[in-house]
Scaffold this active site. Structure first.
Site, PDB file in Angstrom:
ATOM      1  N   PHE A  32       1.033  -1.061  -0.004  1.00 46.97           N
ATOM      2  CA  PHE A  32      -0.092   0.056  -0.127  1.00 46.97           C
ATOM      3  C   PHE A  32       0.814   1.266  -0.059  1.00 46.97           C
ATOM      4  CE2 PHE A  32      -2.382  -3.332   2.220  1.00 46.97           C
ATOM      5  CZ  PHE A  32      -3.548  -3.154   1.828  1.00 46.97           C
ATOM      6  N   ASP A  33       0.563   2.294  -0.635  1.00 45.88           N
ATOM      7  CA  ASP A  33       0.854   3.594  -0.628  1.00 45.88           C
ATOM      8  C   ASP A  33       0.203   4.141   0.778  1.00 45.88           C
ATOM      9  OD1 ASP A  33       2.131   6.225  -1.252  1.00 45.88           O
ATOM     10  OD2 ASP A  33      -0.055   6.729  -1.423  1.00 45.88           O
ATOM     11  N   LEU A  34       0.749   5.030   1.461  1.00 48.18           N
ATOM     12  CA  LEU A  34       0.293   5.718   2.656  1.00 48.18           C
ATOM     13  C   LEU A  34      -0.521   6.857   2.523  1.00 48.18           C
ATOM     14  CD1 LEU A  34       0.218   5.296   5.774  1.00 48.18           C
ATOM     15  CD2 LEU A  34       2.431   6.869   5.781  1.00 48.18           C
ATOM     16  N   ASP A  35       0.050   7.730   2.231  1.00 48.88           N
ATOM     17  CA  ASP A  35      -0.894   9.204   2.148  1.00 48.88           C
ATOM     18  C   ASP A  35      -1.825   9.166   1.029  1.00 48.88           C
ATOM     19  OD1 ASP A  35       0.643  10.340   3.837  1.00 48.88           O
ATOM     20  OD2 ASP A  35       2.169  11.269   2.790  1.00 48.88           O
ATOM     21  N   ASP A  75      -3.194   5.760  -4.862  1.00 51.85           N
ATOM     22  CA  ASP A  75      -4.022   6.868  -5.257  1.00 51.85           C
ATOM     23  C   ASP A  75      -3.283   7.620  -6.392  1.00 51.85           C
ATOM     24  OD1 ASP A  75      -3.238   9.558  -3.079  1.00 51.85           O
ATOM     25  OD2 ASP A  75      -2.139   7.963  -3.160  1.00 51.85           O
TER      26      ASP A  75
END
Length: 215
Positions: free
Chosen positions: A8-11, A163
């Site tokens: 996963f990306d975070l932000d 995202d």
């Protein structure tokens, strides 16, 4: 081949830091270049590294701008950051079921740690790859490849969730499946142009993709 690893990306993917990032950019830019930048000007800065973004503003003052950005960002972190719907429950479920899960982010580790502590997600992740751990940021495959190596995983059994186009292209460059998130600040339609394998309307949408019964 069955997916056993989710990165996963975070932000903007696991935690809603969009307003924090926008506020940090506007604070920094208005301090050094008053009245020149508005909200719409800083949206394109979201996703690339701070060095890349600030280099387009003033190549001579990049480090100075990054320092001010990070000072404000850390000071205001908990006032701006929010959780996304179904994220905590989904990550908890994946962890309980034994999936290998990791984070691959372009953020510095100290800020990442703040976000993970705020969201109570840190306990679930097997590895966290930050900009401090690699020479090249997404969409270069290096950070995703490093995460897979640490998890003893292979691309064909993995999916990268994010995202921004850096996440989708990064996953594609590393040979993983990819999933975009419809809550991306840049818009679902924008993200879809990079042809992710899946589009999630909410984080729990990944469960049926993995063959997990949500009930």
């Amino acid at each position: 081949m069955k997916i056993n690893t989710i990165l996963f990306d975070l932000d903007g993917t696991l935690i809603n830091t969009n307003e924090l990032i926008i506020a940090s950019f506007l604070h920094t830019l208005n301090k050094y270049y008053p009245e020149q930048y508005k909200r719409e000007h800083v949206i394109p800065f979201m996703g690339p590294t701070l060095t890349e973004s600030f280099s387009t503003v003033d190549e001579e003052r990049v480090e100075e701008l990054i320092s001010e950005y990070r000072r404000f960002n850390m000071e205001m972190h908990d006032e701006f950051v929010e959780e996304y719907e179904t994220v905590y429950e989904t990550i908890e479920t994946l962890h309980k079921l034994g999936y290998k899960i990791g984070i691959v982010t372009t953020k510095a580790r100290n800020v990442v740690e703040m976000g993970l502590s705020f969201s109570r997600l840190k306990q679930f992740f097997d590895t966290v790859i930050t900009i401090d751990d690699v020479q090249n940021a997404k969409p270069h495959p290096e950070p995703i490849q490093l995460a897979l190596k640490k998890l003893n995983s292979i691309p064909e059994e993995s999916i990268m969730v994010g995202d921004n186009y850096h996440d989708i292209e990064g996953g594609q460059n590393a040979g993983t499946k990819t999933a975009g998130v419809a809550w991306s600040l840049k818009g679902k339609e924008f993200l879809a142009t990079f042809k992710p394998d899946f589009m999630l309307e909410k984080m729990s949408d990944i469960l049926p993709i993995l063959g997990i019964d949500e009930n």
